[in-house]
Scaffold this motif. Structure first.
Motif, PDB file in Angstrom:
ATOM      1  N   ASP A 212      18.117  32.334  50.964  1.00  0.00           N
ATOM      2  CA  ASP A 212      17.063  32.934  50.151  1.00  0.00           C
ATOM      3  C   ASP A 212      17.528  33.277  48.741  1.00  0.00           C
ATOM      4  N   LYS A 213      18.662  32.731  48.309  1.00  0.00           N
ATOM      5  CA  LYS A 213      19.190  33.145  47.004  1.00  0.00           C
ATOM      6  C   LYS A 213      18.262  32.751  45.862  1.00  0.00           C
ATOM      7  N   LYS A 214      17.645  31.571  45.963  1.00  0.00           N
ATOM      8  CA  LYS A 214      16.735  31.141  44.895  1.00  0.00           C
ATOM      9  C   LYS A 214      15.497  32.034  44.837  1.00  0.00           C
ATOM     10  N   VAL A 215      14.973  32.382  46.001  1.00  0.00           N
ATOM     11  CA  VAL A 215      13.784  33.244  46.044  1.00  0.00           C
ATOM     12  C   VAL A 215      14.108  34.630  45.501  1.00  0.00           C
ATOM     13  N   LEU A 216      15.239  35.172  45.864  1.00  0.00           N
ATOM     14  CA  LEU A 216      15.618  36.512  45.417  1.00  0.00           C
ATOM     15  C   LEU A 216      15.762  36.571  43.899  1.00  0.00           C
ATOM     16  N   VAL A 217      16.482  35.602  43.371  1.00  0.00           N
ATOM     17  CA  VAL A 217      16.693  35.575  41.922  1.00  0.00           C
ATOM     18  C   VAL A 217      15.395  35.235  41.193  1.00  0.00           C
ATOM     19  N   GLY A 218      14.645  34.253  41.738  1.00  0.00           N
ATOM     20  CA  GLY A 218      13.385  33.861  41.097  1.00  0.00           C
ATOM     21  C   GLY A 218      12.368  34.977  41.085  1.00  0.00           C
ATOM     22  N   MET A 219      12.215  35.701  42.184  1.00  0.00           N
ATOM     23  CA  MET A 219      11.249  36.809  42.243  1.00  0.00           C
ATOM     24  C   MET A 219      11.637  37.919  41.276  1.00  0.00           C
ATOM     25  N   TYR A 220      12.939  38.197  41.205  1.00  0.00           N
ATOM     26  CA  TYR A 220      13.372  39.241  40.268  1.00  0.00           C
ATOM     27  C   TYR A 220      13.090  38.832  38.829  1.00  0.00           C
ATOM     28  N   ASN A 221      13.363  37.571  38.500  1.00  0.00           N
ATOM     29  CA  ASN A 221      13.152  37.127  37.124  1.00  0.00           C
ATOM     30  C   ASN A 221      11.672  37.094  36.775  1.00  0.00           C
ATOM     31  N   CYS A 222      10.820  36.693  37.760  1.00  0.00           N
ATOM     32  CA  CYS A 222       9.368  36.723  37.518  1.00  0.00           C
ATOM     33  C   CYS A 222       8.898  38.139  37.230  1.00  0.00           C
ATOM     34  N   ALA A 223       9.322  39.091  38.083  1.00  0.00           N
ATOM     35  CA  ALA A 223       8.916  40.484  37.881  1.00  0.00           C
ATOM     36  C   ALA A 223       9.456  41.016  36.564  1.00  0.00           C
ATOM     37  N   HIS A 224      10.672  40.584  36.184  1.00  0.00           N
ATOM     38  CA  HIS A 224      11.266  41.028  34.913  1.00  0.00           C
ATOM     39  C   HIS A 224      10.461  40.511  33.729  1.00  0.00           C
TER      40      HIS A 224
ATOM     41  N   SER B 130      12.490  36.613  30.094  1.00  0.00           N
ATOM     42  CA  SER B 130      13.359  36.455  31.257  1.00  0.00           C
ATOM     43  C   SER B 130      14.627  37.274  31.073  1.00  0.00           C
ATOM     44  N   ASP B 131      15.313  37.492  32.208  1.00  0.00           N
ATOM     45  CA  ASP B 131      16.590  38.187  32.147  1.00  0.00           C
ATOM     46  C   ASP B 131      17.610  37.276  31.469  1.00  0.00           C
ATOM     47  N   PRO B 132      18.463  37.825  30.594  1.00  0.00           N
ATOM     48  CA  PRO B 132      19.411  36.977  29.860  1.00  0.00           C
ATOM     49  C   PRO B 132      20.361  36.192  30.767  1.00  0.00           C
ATOM     50  N   ALA B 133      20.697  36.738  31.913  1.00  0.00           N
ATOM     51  CA  ALA B 133      21.664  36.068  32.794  1.00  0.00           C
ATOM     52  C   ALA B 133      21.024  35.029  33.691  1.00  0.00           C
ATOM     53  N   TYR B 134      19.700  34.953  33.680  1.00  0.00           N
ATOM     54  CA  TYR B 134      19.012  34.078  34.641  1.00  0.00           C
ATOM     55  C   TYR B 134      19.375  32.607  34.468  1.00  0.00           C
ATOM     56  N   PRO B 135      19.393  32.037  33.248  1.00  0.00           N
ATOM     57  CA  PRO B 135      19.689  30.596  33.125  1.00  0.00           C
ATOM     58  C   PRO B 135      21.058  30.225  33.699  1.00  0.00           C
ATOM     59  N   ARG B 136      22.110  30.988  33.396  1.00  0.00           N
ATOM     60  CA  ARG B 136      23.433  30.677  33.911  1.00  0.00           C
ATOM     61  C   ARG B 136      23.504  30.855  35.422  1.00  0.00           C
ATOM     62  N   LEU B 137      22.780  31.875  35.913  1.00  0.00           N
ATOM     63  CA  LEU B 137      22.774  32.125  37.359  1.00  0.00           C
ATOM     64  C   LEU B 137      22.097  30.981  38.094  1.00  0.00           C
ATOM     65  N   ALA B 138      20.975  30.527  37.541  1.00  0.00           N
ATOM     66  CA  ALA B 138      20.270  29.412  38.167  1.00  0.00           C
ATOM     67  C   ALA B 138      21.115  28.141  38.119  1.00  0.00           C
ATOM     68  N   GLN B 139      21.797  27.944  37.009  1.00  0.00           N
ATOM     69  CA  GLN B 139      22.659  26.767  36.887  1.00  0.00           C
ATOM     70  C   GLN B 139      23.790  26.806  37.915  1.00  0.00           C
ATOM     71  N   MET B 140      24.333  28.009  38.163  1.00  0.00           N
ATOM     72  CA  MET B 140      25.404  28.125  39.162  1.00  0.00           C
ATOM     73  C   MET B 140      24.885  27.772  40.560  1.00  0.00           C
ATOM     74  N   PHE B 141      23.662  28.205  40.873  1.00  0.00           N
ATOM     75  CA  PHE B 141      23.088  27.879  42.181  1.00  0.00           C
ATOM     76  C   PHE B 141      22.939  26.373  42.348  1.00  0.00           C
ATOM     77  N   MET B 142      22.497  25.711  41.302  1.00  0.00           N
ATOM     78  CA  MET B 142      22.291  24.273  41.393  1.00  0.00           C
ATOM     79  C   MET B 142      23.622  23.535  41.520  1.00  0.00           C
ATOM     80  N   GLU B 143      24.649  24.015  40.826  1.00  0.00           N
ATOM     81  CA  GLU B 143      25.945  23.344  40.871  1.00  0.00           C
ATOM     82  C   GLU B 143      26.597  23.433  42.245  1.00  0.00           C
ATOM     83  N   TYR B 144      26.367  24.539  42.926  1.00  0.00           N
ATOM     84  CA  TYR B 144      27.037  24.761  44.217  1.00  0.00           C
ATOM     85  C   TYR B 144      26.141  24.461  45.415  1.00  0.00           C
ATOM     86  N   GLU B 145      25.212  23.526  45.211  1.00  0.00           N
ATOM     87  CA  GLU B 145      24.428  23.068  46.363  1.00  0.00           C
ATOM     88  C   GLU B 145      25.343  22.406  47.382  1.00  0.00           C
TER      89      GLU B 145
END
Length: 1032
Positions: A117-129, A136-151
């Protein structure tokens, strides 16, 4: 791990109103259109503040992971730039921390990939933010990129570690001497006499020392994790370096699973094979993996089973030697930490494979009922003394000398002092580090070698281990290791993750309490079974069982016929101790052996701490014993409410004394306050209900004496016998179910007083008083119904003719006397109980009875009534007889209705008149004859004297009237009424004499002024003359 647990997942992930938002975010992550598809995010829009608050901790945790990755990148690049040198035997701390950093980083990334659920958790927080702040939260792009890299985490990690292959390989190859030496089968351990202090007696006092002391207790599991995960990421060296390949294959042959964190494991063979399968040139390595897997399945279980068997014997020897010679602990402490580390590795292997048993022909190799014998807690007693001694030292060791910093400084390529060129310096540094830890941080050493906190995350396995161990008698002495292991669980929490502390604390306490409750339950069962056996043996020695022996001896002396061969001869007490062979084990032998083993577990630790909760194991045992002993005592009373049967108080007292004597033998096994235990249990039995709301023997005996004995006495089926100070059965056709004298003689009443004490007898008195007040209420009703006649009789008691006419108009005289007789029987029984209580109090606390008696004797008629009643209440509670019964006064006072004092006084006076003029009716009752054997009458009318005296004294005290004056009036009415009747009965005068003798307010002179002494003497002569004695 919170996200992986379905019970702890955030509620917004399972909320139906958020279902559309969750699906949309999963589909579009990381490019989520907040404006164009707002219909999918309505749920988040409505609860944006709550969503941010709920997701913030998870979002921050993911950011921590990202920042940790950045720092690891930076540190690894710096290490490579400095061209650091790694060798576990030279710069131990530097190499160990380097490898641990890599493994920790791999574990974090693998765990991150498992969070679905990591994508949902981060995505929901960024939407609410963005909905709350417009961006958006400043750290969101790098965080999302890290999730995609470590698939695909392994692939990405191998790419990252490509530049670090040289340093990692060098560090791992430094294990090629240490790991094979540690990973030996039990046969080679045994041949080398590993961990044995007796193998070289001549050097027993020499300090245990080597060039690589810290390596000797390094965990085997940790080294395997370094090797297998390190070569998984730096796999190129497996094809180019033969030593790396051999080290890797040896580690692969050790097991199938590796621990990532806590209870999260990976199948290292499967993961490595799947990854190598997509690489060119690794077909031979895949074949090696398959070969090693088969070797593990066939041999691993048996090898670890043999290791555990060896360690059990080695630990036994080590503990016995150090217990006998504790001075060896200092020079041989390295052996202790090696034993702790080896044992911990085997326990963790067993735990890890308990839920991952491979398909093998010998699954029993993965189950061990003696597992906690290998547990490091085996040395807990020894190490506790050692740790407490070292903790008390105040040696001021300089903390400025940091071996890690010095090793790092001397391990870079351009260092002025290169450590690899000075191996002797490295040996000194490693030895200094070990001894510094021994003086400065023993707790860290214990944590490093004996931490069992992982068991917190295997509760099912942990409980199964406990269940298996508790079934083995030889293992029961080590059961305390299980709750003691719970004290390690606080080491699993971390200040950076405070939200899980409460859950871990609850789990730790639950497991600890569960184990202690079960240990206490088993121990209490054995103790009370021994007590039961001793009680049965003690029961055989009671006088009630000697009749058969006396009869047999008498028959033998008189040469009567001996019993037939078919008759079963009763064994004499003591035959259970006779045996032809000591090898014959009786049930008591087994019980005492089990008790010895269980008590040994309690003696290991008086208390320990679990998450700031101080746990005292002995208190659990006391609590169980208290609960079960309370139930046993009640059960020993043998009360049957249906048949109104109950055991004799003396039998119950003998049983309790036998139990108490057996319980006191516990002091031979462990330090337990048995006196406090017995006092608590017996004190509860003096109350109506125990601490759990159950009935006590006070309640049972109160109910039985009221319903079983006194109810039959009120029906004249049982007679109060003043001559023998007891109640006896009437000789009637229908035989009673019990003999009253067996429950009411002096010995039984004394036993009752011993059992229920002053508190219990007070409760009994209160119930007796309730029955008395009920009878008084009915008497008052009769007085009210006949008030006119009674008023006239009181006014004309000196006119015989008027009294005779009024007597004919006065009905229900039998009813009045019947109720007064019931009151008298109850008060006579209470007087018997009070007399025996006084005997018991004189026996147990004579120093207290003396002042109470003096205080009672100081009371005079001129003393204030409130003071008098207070003193009498104290004296009555101690069993002393008082002129006025304070319990009866209190009962009458609280039972009176709203009528005025004058009305109550009038009713009392008329009641005495009613009783006085009704006594002649007794002549019509054939059971009114006097029994010289009983010392009373067969219809209990001799109890009237007690009833009249005590009831009148209590009623006039409540009404604040002169008792003596009104009793004189009663005698006068009796005198004129008796003399006016043409017929006369001798026992009337006997009753009058009894009234005077039992009254503290009347004297013989007063009686003789009403009845001539000659009349009284002739009355006694006549009742004794009429009594016919018949001998069996």
């Amino acid at each position: 791990q919170t996200c992986l647990d379905p019970k702890l997942r955030p509620q917004y992930l399972t909320d139906k109103t958020m279902e559309a938002s969750v699906k949309y975010i999963n589909k579009k992550f990381p490019n989520i259109d907040f404006r164009g598809n707002s219909q999918y995010l309505v749920g988040i829009q409505k609860h944006k503040s709550e969503v941010m608050a709920a997701m913030s901790s998870y979002y921050d945790s993911f950011i921590d992971v990202m920042e940790f990755r950045d720092h690891v990148y930076e540190l690894l690049n710096t290490i490579d730039a400095c061209q650091c040198f790694f060798n576990i035997a030279v710069n131990f701390d530097f190499t160990k921390n380097y490898l641990e950093l890599i493994i920790t980083y791999i574990s974090v990334i693998v765990m991150l990939s498992r969070v679905e659920d990591k994508k949902v958790l981060v995505g929901m927080y960024n939407c609410a933010h963005e909905m709350s702040n417009g961006s958006s939260d400043p750290a969101y792009p790098r965080l999302a990129q890290m999730f995609m890299e470590y698939e695909q985490p392994i692939k990405k990690l191998t790419e990252e570690f490509g530049p670090h292959t040289k340093g990692v390989t060098e560090a791992l190859l430094s294990l090629q001497m240490l790991y094979p030496r540690r990973n030996l089968p039990a046969e080679q351990w045994r041949s080398a006499q590993l961990l044995s202090l007796l193998s070289a007696p001549a050097s027993m006092l020499d300090p245990a020392c080597c060039d690589t002391m810290a390596c000797e207790y390094l965990s085997l599991e940790v080294m395997e994790r370094w090797i297998l995960l390190g070569y998984l990421l730096c796999h190129s060296s497996l094809n180019t370096n033969q030593s790396s390949q051999e080290l890797w294959k040896m580690a692969l042959r050790s097991g199938l699973y590796l621990t990532i964190i806590r209870d999260e494991t990976i199948n290292i063979h499967k993961i490595t094979e799947d990854y190598f399968d997509g690489l060119k040139g690794y077909s031979k390595r895949i074949a090696d993996i398959k070969e090693c897997r088969e070797h593990v399945i066939v041999n691993s279980g048996a090898m670890h089973r043999e290791r555990r068997g060896f360690l059990r014997n080695a630990l036994k020897e080590l503990v016995k030697v150090l217990e006998d010679e504790p001075g060896l602990l200092g020079p041989k402490v390295l052996f202790v930490f090696m034993a702790l580390s080896f044992s911990r590795d085997e326990v963790l292997w067993l735990v890890r494979y308990s839920e991952n048993i491979p398909k093998t022909k010998t699954p029993e190799d993965y189950v061990d009922s003696y597992n906690m014998y290998v547990c490091p807690e085996e040395e807990s007693v020894l190490m506790t003394s050692f740790v407490s001694t070292l903790s008390a030292l105040t040696i001021n060791v300089s903390r400025c000398l940091c071996c890690l910093m010095l090793q790092a400084y001397t391990s870079v390529s351009k260092a002025p002092l290169s450590l690899k060129e000075y191996p002797d310096l490295a040996k000194v540094m490693n030895m200094t580090q070990f001894h510094t830890k021994m003086l400065d941080n023993v707790q860290e050493m214990l944590h490093e070698t004996s931490d069992l906190s992982i068991l917190c995350f295997y509760p099912r396995v942990f409980e199964k281990m406990f269940s298996q161990s508790s079934e083995e008698v030889s293992m029961q002495r080590y059961l305390m290791s299980f709750p003691l292991a719970c004290s390690h669980f606080n080491q699993t929490v971390h200040p950076l993750c405070p939200e899980e502390t409460e859950a871990v604390e609850k789990r730790s306490l639950r497991l600890c309490v569960t184990f202690l409750e079960e240990i206490a339950k088993q121990t209490s069962s054995v103790i009370l079974e021994i007590c039961s056996e001793q009680c049965n043996l003690n029961d055989q020695l009671l006088p009630k069982h000697c009749g058969q022996t006396i009869s047999a001896a008498r028959n033998k002396k008189q040469k009567k016929q001996t019993p037939k061969k078919g008759d079963v001869q009763r064994e004499k007490p003591g035959t259970e101790s006779q045996r032809k062979d000591r090898a014959i084990v009786t049930n008591m032998d087994k019980l005492h052996l089990t008790l010895t083993e269980l008590c040994s577990s309690f003696s290991g630790s008086s208390d320990f701490t679990v998450f700031n909760h101080i746990v005292t194991p002995a208190e659990f045992l006391i609590s169980h014993l208290e609960t079960r002993l309370t139930k046993i005592i009640v059960r020993m009373a043998h009360y049957n409410q249906t048949t109104q049967e109950i055991g004799r108080p003396s039998d119950l007292l003998a049983g309790i004394r036998a139990y108490t004597a057996s319980l006191h033998t516990l002091s031979r096994y462990l330090s337990l306050d048995v006196t406090r235990l017995v006092k608590n249990v017996l004190l509860q039995q003096t109350q109506p209900l125990d601490s759990y709301g159950g009935q006590t023997i006070t309640t049972l005996y109160t109910n039985w004496y009221l319903e079983g004995l006194l109810r039959q006495a009120s029906s004249n089926l049982i007679v109060h016998c003043p001559a023998m100070h007891c109640f006896v059965n009437q000789t009637i056709e229908n035989e009673q179910s019990f003999r009253a004298e067996e429950y009411s003689d002096i010995s039984e009443m004394q036993a009752l007083a011993e059992l229920i004490g002053p508190y219990g007898l007070k409760f009994l008195s209160e119930n007796l008083m309730w029955h008395i007040t009920s009878q008084v209420g009915e008497l008052k009703k009769l007085v009210i119904e006949n008030m006119d006649v009674l008023v006239q009789m009181r006014a004309n008691f000196d006119k015989p003719e008027a009294m005779a006419n009024l007597q004919k108009r006065l009905p229900a005289g039998e009813n009045v006397l019947k109720r007064m007789t019931i009151i008298g029987v109850i008060l006579s029984f209470r007087a018997m109980a009070q007399d025996t209580l006084e005997d018991i109090m004189q026996k147990h606390c004579p120093y207290l009875m003396g002042p109470i008696e003096s205080l009672r004797d100081m009371v005079s008629p001129d003393t204030d009534i409130k003071v008098t009643l207070t003193v009498f209440e104290l004296a009555s509670a101690a069993g002393l007889n008082c002129d006025i019964d304070p319990a009866l006064v209190a009962a009458l006072f609280y039972s009176s209705d709203n009528s005025s004092v004058d009305e109550e006084y009038k009713l009392t006076c008329l009641l005495l008149v009613y009783i006085a003029v009704s006594l002649p009716i007794l002549a019509l009752d054939p059971n009114s004859y006097y029994s010289r054997h009983y010392g009373g009458h067969h219809n209990n009318i001799h109890c009237l004297a007690t009833a009249i005296n005590q009831l009148s004294a209590a009623m006039f005290t409540v009404e604040s009237k002169n008792i003596e004056q009104h009793l004189k009036e009663f005698l006068l009415v009796r005198d004129l009424d008796a003399l006016s009747l043409k017929r006369s009965c001798s026992f009337w005068y006997v009753i009058d004499l009894d009234i005077v003798e039992a009254s503290p307010f009347l004297s013989q002179d007063m009686l003789e002024s009403c009845f001539p002494y000659v009349l009284l003497r002739n009355a006694y002569r006549e009742v004794y003359k009429n009594y016919i004695i018949t001998l069996g």
